[in-house]
Design an enzyme around this catalytic site. Structure first.
Site, short mmCIF file in Angstrom:
data_model
loop_
_atom_site.label_atom_id
_atom_site.label_comp_id
_atom_site.label_asym_id
_atom_site.label_seq_id
_atom_site.Cartn_x
_atom_site.Cartn_y
_atom_site.Cartn_z
N CYS A 191 47.87 30.74 38.27
CA CYS A 191 47.18 31.98 37.27
C CYS A 191 45.66 32.08 37.79
CB CYS A 191 47.04 31.52 35.73
SG CYS A 191 48.43 31.58 34.92
N CYS A 340 38.04 33.09 51.35
CA CYS A 340 38.69 33.75 49.93
C CYS A 340 38.21 33.01 48.75
CB CYS A 340 40.12 33.14 50.07
SG CYS A 340 40.68 31.24 50.16
#
Lengths: 382, 80
Positions: A191, A340
Site C-alpha cells: 500500500c 526513489c
C-alpha cells in the site's frame, strides 16, 4: 422475556434490529454471542471487519497485530484516530471497539503471526479473517486454516481494486489452489508503494464481515469457491468460480506441504536488511557532493505523482517502468545517483543499470524519505 | 479472430494497460496467448501464478479461444 437466553435485557434492546430478522432472531444472536472470530491485522481491512463484528455482537473477537498507529494509516484504517498515533494498534483498537460495544470479549494477540504461534492462536476461534498486507502471512493463514479445518475469509486490496472469497477445503478450494506460488517480492508493491484508495478497504472489509456473520449463522450463500472482484473505478463487481485444484500442493490429491514452511523464504522476502552494497550512497554524502559542486546525475525512478509531491533539486524523473526505454538518455561515463521513495525501487534500477554496463551508478540509501528527514526539513514526508 | 485480454490489479502495472486486443489467424489456446503476452511483457513472465478466466469463467491454459472471447488475467493481490 426469555429468561433462558444468554442475552441480557440490554443486549436484547441493542440487537433488536437483528432479533426481528427471521434469519437471525434470538437464536442467531445468541449464536453470534457464543462465536469467536479472529481478525489478523488491525489495519485497512481489519478496521471495518472488527468494528462491524463488534457492533453485531460477535461475542469474542481476537485481533493480531504487531504495529503502531502511523499518521499515514488514518486515511483508511478507521479503527484508529489522531490521538492514538504512536500507540500500539491493538491498544487503539481496544479503546475503539469497547466504545462501540462493551459487551464483547476482546483478545489482543500482540506480535506477528508466525508458524510457531499460529496453532495456539487459531485454536481459540471458529473463523479466521484475513486483514493482512503481505503474502507470507496470507500463505501462513491459509495453510493453518487448512491444517486446522477452519474457514478463512480472504480479502485483499490494491489501488482501486479488491478481492474477497471464503476458503474452506470442505466446501471448495484453498488459496494455494488459486495461487500456488507468490509473485516475486520485487513485483509486489505494498500500500505504501502502490497506493490504495482509502475507502476501498471499507468495501472489502464489510463484505468480509458479512460473510463471517453468514457462516456463523449458517444463512445465505457464502463465497465458497467464488472469487468476488471489485473494481471501484468502473464500479463493477465480477465473480469467478474457483474450483478446487487436484494438483494443489496443500489440499490436492497428493499434497507436498504437510507442515508449516518458512513463509518469508517461500515468498522471497530478504532474510536480512543488513545486506551491504558497495554501491550505496547516504543522503549526507549526496549533499556533500552537491555542496562541493560535484553534483552527479540524479535520477528519480518514482512515479510522476510522487515527483509532484517532492523531489531532490536537479533530479530527472525516469519512472522505473520506463527506465529500459529511456536508458539512452544516460551515459556510462557519468556519475549517477538513483533514488526513489525509500530505496527499494532504486535498488532494482541500480542493479538493472549495472547489468547494462553502468559502473558509476549508486543507490541513495533510504531514498527521498531519508533526504526529507535528514537533509531538508521543509520537504514533505509521505 | 480477435481476443480481448483484460488485466486486473498488478497485471495492469506489469503490462502498462488494463486491456488490449490480439488477433490470430486460427484458433488458439489460452496457453498460447499467455506465451505471447509473456514474450511481449517480460515483467508479466515473472508472475508464477495467475488466475485465468475466459468470459469471466475460470479457465485453464488448455481452453481454446473463440473470436470475441475475453481473457481475464488476475494476479494475486496482497494489500490490506
Amino acid at each position: 422475556m426469555n429468561t433462558n437466553s444468554i442475552l441480557t435485557r440490554d443486549e436484547i434492546l441493542r440487537y433488536s434490529r437483528h432479533l426481528i430478522l427471521p434469519e437471525v432472531g434470538m437464536s442467531g444472536q445468541e449464536r453470534l454471542k457464543s462465536s469467536r472470530v479472529l481478525i489478523v491485522g488491525a489495519g485497512g481491512l481489519g478496521s471495518p471487519v472488527a468494528m462491524y463484528l463488534a457492533a453485531a455482537g460477535v461475542g469474542t473477537l481476537g485481533l493480531v497485530d504487531f504495529d503502531t498507529v502511523d499518521i499515514s494509516n488514518l486515511q483508511r484504517q478507521i479503527l484508529h484516530s489522531e490521538s492514538r498515533v504512536g500507540q500500539s494498534k491493538l491498544e487503539s483498537a481496544r479503546e475503539r471497539l469497547q466504545e462501540i460495544n462493551s459487551h464483547i470479549q476482546l483478545n489482543l494477540h500482540q506480535g506477528k503471526l508466525t508458524s510457531s504461534n499460529v496453532k495456539n492462536i487459531f485454536q481459540e476461534y471458529d473463523i479466521i479473517i484475513d486483514g493482512t498486507d503481505n503474502f507470507p502471512t496470507r500463505y501462513l493463514i491459509n495453510d493453518a486454516s487448512v491444517f486446522m479445518g477452519k474457514p478463512f475469509i480472504y480479502g485483499s486490496i490494491y489501488r482501486f481494486s479488491g478481492q474477497v472469497t471464503v476458503f474452506d477445503v470442505s466446501r471448495g478450494p484453498c488459496y494455494r489452489c488459486v495461487y500456488p506460488e507468490p509473485p516475486p517480492p520485487e513485483l509486489v508493491p505494498s500500500c505504501a508503494e502502490g497506493g490504495v484508495l482509502g475507502v476501498l478497504p471499507g468495501i472489502i472489509g464489510t463484505l468480509q464481515a458479512i460473510e463471517a456473520i453468514k457462516i456463523l449463522l449458517e444463512i445465505g450463500d457464502p463465497l465458497y469457491g467464488r472469487l468476488l472482484m471489485v473494481d471501484a473505478l468502473s464500479m463493477k463487481f465480477h465473480e469467478i468460480a474457483i474450483p478446487p485444484n487436484p494438483g494443489c500442493p496443500l489440499c490436492g490429491e497428493t499434497p507436498t506441504i504437510n507442515e508449516f514452511i518458512d513463509y518469508e523464504e517461500f515468498c522471497g522476502v530478504p532474510q536480512t536488511d543488513n545486506e551491504q552494497h558497495e554501491d550505496e550512497m547516504t543522503v549526507h554524502e549526496l549533499r556533500q557532493l552537491i555542496d562541493s559542486g560535484k553534483q552527479p546525475t540524479i535520477i528519480d525512478v518514482r512515479e510522476p505523482v510522487e515527483f509532484e509531491i517532492c523531489r531532490i533539486p536537479g533530479a530527472t524523473l525516469i519512472p522505473l517502468n520506463e527506465l529500459p526505454a529511456m536508458i539512452h538518455q544516460l551515459h556510462t561515463a557519468e556519475d549517477i545517483v538513483v533514488y526513489c521513495h525509500v530505496g527499494i525501487r532504486s535498488r532494482r534500477a541500480v542493479n538493472f543499470l549495472r547489468e547494462m554496463g553502468f559502473t558509476r551508478v549508486k543507490n541513495l540509501s533510504g531514498g527521498i524519505h531519508a533526504w526529507a528527514t535528514q537533509i531538508d526539513p521543509d520537504m514533505p514526508v509521505y | 479472430m480477435t481476443i480481448t485480454i483484460k488485466f486486473f490489479a498488478l497485471g495492469r502495472e506489469l503490462v502498462g494497460k488494463s486491456e488490449l486486443q490480439k488477433s490470430y489467424d486460427e484458433s488458439v489456446t489460452v496457453g498460447k496467448v499467455l506465451e505471447d503476452l509473456r514474450a511481449e511483457y517480460p515483467r508479466l513472465a515473472q508472475m508464477p501464478s495467475m488466475l485465468l478466466a475466459v468470459n469471466m469463467e475460470y479457465s485453464g491454459e488448455d481452453t481454446v479461444l473463440k473470436d470475441g472471447d475475453e481473457l481475464a488475467i488476475i494476479p494475486p493481490v496482497s494489500g490490506g
